[in-house]
Design a protein around this motif. Sequence first.
Motif, short mmCIF file in Angstrom:
data_model
loop_
_atom_site.label_atom_id
_atom_site.label_comp_id
_atom_site.label_asym_id
_atom_site.label_seq_id
_atom_site.Cartn_x
_atom_site.Cartn_y
_atom_site.Cartn_z
N THR A 1 -7.33 -4.54 -2.20
CA THR A 1 -7.04 -6.06 -2.77
C THR A 1 -5.54 -6.28 -2.23
N PRO A 2 -5.27 -7.57 -2.10
CA PRO A 2 -3.93 -7.96 -2.06
C PRO A 2 -2.90 -7.50 -3.04
N GLU A 3 -3.33 -7.34 -4.34
CA GLU A 3 -2.83 -6.71 -5.56
C GLU A 3 -2.43 -5.27 -5.27
N GLN A 4 -3.29 -4.64 -4.59
CA GLN A 4 -3.12 -3.15 -4.43
C GLN A 4 -2.01 -3.11 -3.23
N LEU A 5 -2.09 -3.98 -2.32
CA LEU A 5 -1.30 -3.95 -1.09
C LEU A 5 0.03 -4.18 -1.58
N ALA A 6 0.50 -5.26 -2.39
CA ALA A 6 1.85 -5.44 -3.13
C ALA A 6 2.22 -4.52 -3.78
N THR A 7 1.23 -3.68 -4.56
CA THR A 7 1.78 -2.55 -5.28
C THR A 7 2.12 -1.32 -4.29
N LEU A 8 1.56 -1.09 -3.37
CA LEU A 8 1.89 0.12 -2.18
C LEU A 8 3.25 -0.65 -1.56
N PRO B 1 8.34 2.54 -14.57
CA PRO B 1 7.24 2.24 -15.48
C PRO B 1 6.58 1.13 -15.22
N GLU B 2 7.15 -0.05 -14.58
CA GLU B 2 6.56 -1.32 -14.61
C GLU B 2 5.62 -1.32 -13.29
N LEU B 3 5.22 -0.44 -12.63
CA LEU B 3 4.25 -0.06 -11.81
C LEU B 3 2.90 0.41 -12.46
N ILE B 4 3.01 0.87 -13.62
CA ILE B 4 1.77 1.48 -14.40
C ILE B 4 0.84 0.51 -14.68
N ALA C 1 0.49 -2.48 -13.14
CA ALA C 1 0.17 -3.10 -11.94
C ALA C 1 -0.79 -2.12 -11.38
N LEU C 2 -0.80 -1.07 -11.48
CA LEU C 2 -1.84 -0.17 -10.63
C LEU C 2 -3.15 -0.04 -11.50
N PHE C 3 -2.95 0.25 -12.86
CA PHE C 3 -4.52 0.55 -13.68
C PHE C 3 -5.49 -0.48 -13.39
N VAL D 1 2.13 7.12 -18.09
CA VAL D 1 2.69 7.99 -16.69
C VAL D 1 1.92 9.32 -16.60
N GLU D 2 1.68 9.63 -17.94
CA GLU D 2 0.75 11.10 -17.78
C GLU D 2 -0.58 10.80 -17.45
N ALA D 3 -1.07 9.91 -17.39
CA ALA D 3 -2.51 9.44 -16.96
C ALA D 3 -2.52 9.25 -15.33
N LEU D 4 -1.62 8.74 -14.78
CA LEU D 4 -1.22 8.48 -13.50
C LEU D 4 -0.83 9.88 -12.90
#
Length: 288
Positions: A156-163, A201-204, A206-208, A221-224
């Motif tokens: 998705t575009p959101e995943q691409l932005a996160t990457l 930590p702001e990536l968490i 966005a990724l989940f 963080v532990e889950a990731l």
Amino acid sequence: MAEILLAFKAGRAFRTEGSNTVVPSGTKGAILLTSGDDGLLHFIWKNRVTNTVEEDLILFPFDASFIKVSQSQGRVYVLKFSSSNQRHFFWMQDASDSRDAEFISNVNGLLMDPEYDMRWNIPITSTAPQASTSTAATQPAAAASASSGAANFAATPEQLATLSQMLTSMSGRTGTASRPDVSLTDILTPATLGPLFESHPELIPALFPHLPPDLPVRPSVEALQQIIHSPQFRAAVSNFDQALRTGLLGGLVRTLGLPEEAGTGVGPFLRAIQEQADRESNNSMDTD
């Protein structure tokens, strides 16, 4: 829609009439193993110039094998059937032969069991099985480069932005994109991603939202860390890396706002991600 299980660059070769000589064709192509809508395993050869499927073979477990032509002068393989005398010849078109053994091992694994758990980036101590045949073959000197197409990768575009954010944060690592042997499996590793999640930590959150909804853990963080150490994550990265190397993702990346060239290889993909991140960073500064 058919699911692509495996894909890699390969051209076709043809036996010269009245002889045991097999002559490779210079046409750029790719072999795809797919799980078809009919629930059967399909062995497909796709022309990378015209982006059309020119061969589609339905395979049953234990009926076929993909083995090296032992007396060939190049990276020539034959698809043989135990139920018939059919022979289909192919030659590997990737510029490097470093992953040939992995591809062949996984092809034969899928030919035995369509649900075979493919293995990547593992040391292979034995050589690939070879065909017992007097067939002689020669390989064209030039290896093929990628052309555009499509593969079964959902993003998705959101995943691409996160990457984009992740690659931007990896100072010094994305500069390796110009190396022809760069691999996503060398970049998206627990050693690289772990510290990134700790410092950002702001990536968490966005990724989940883009992870499987049935994960029995809360965003943390532990889950990731558990996820990026899992075999499933490593397999997903390897599959995406593999799909990029076939040059079949040009159509997909356009839908994600990237130029078509980004789908023709790992290096072009990383460069496009970096350029997008740079543009977003500049736009953010302009609006501050």
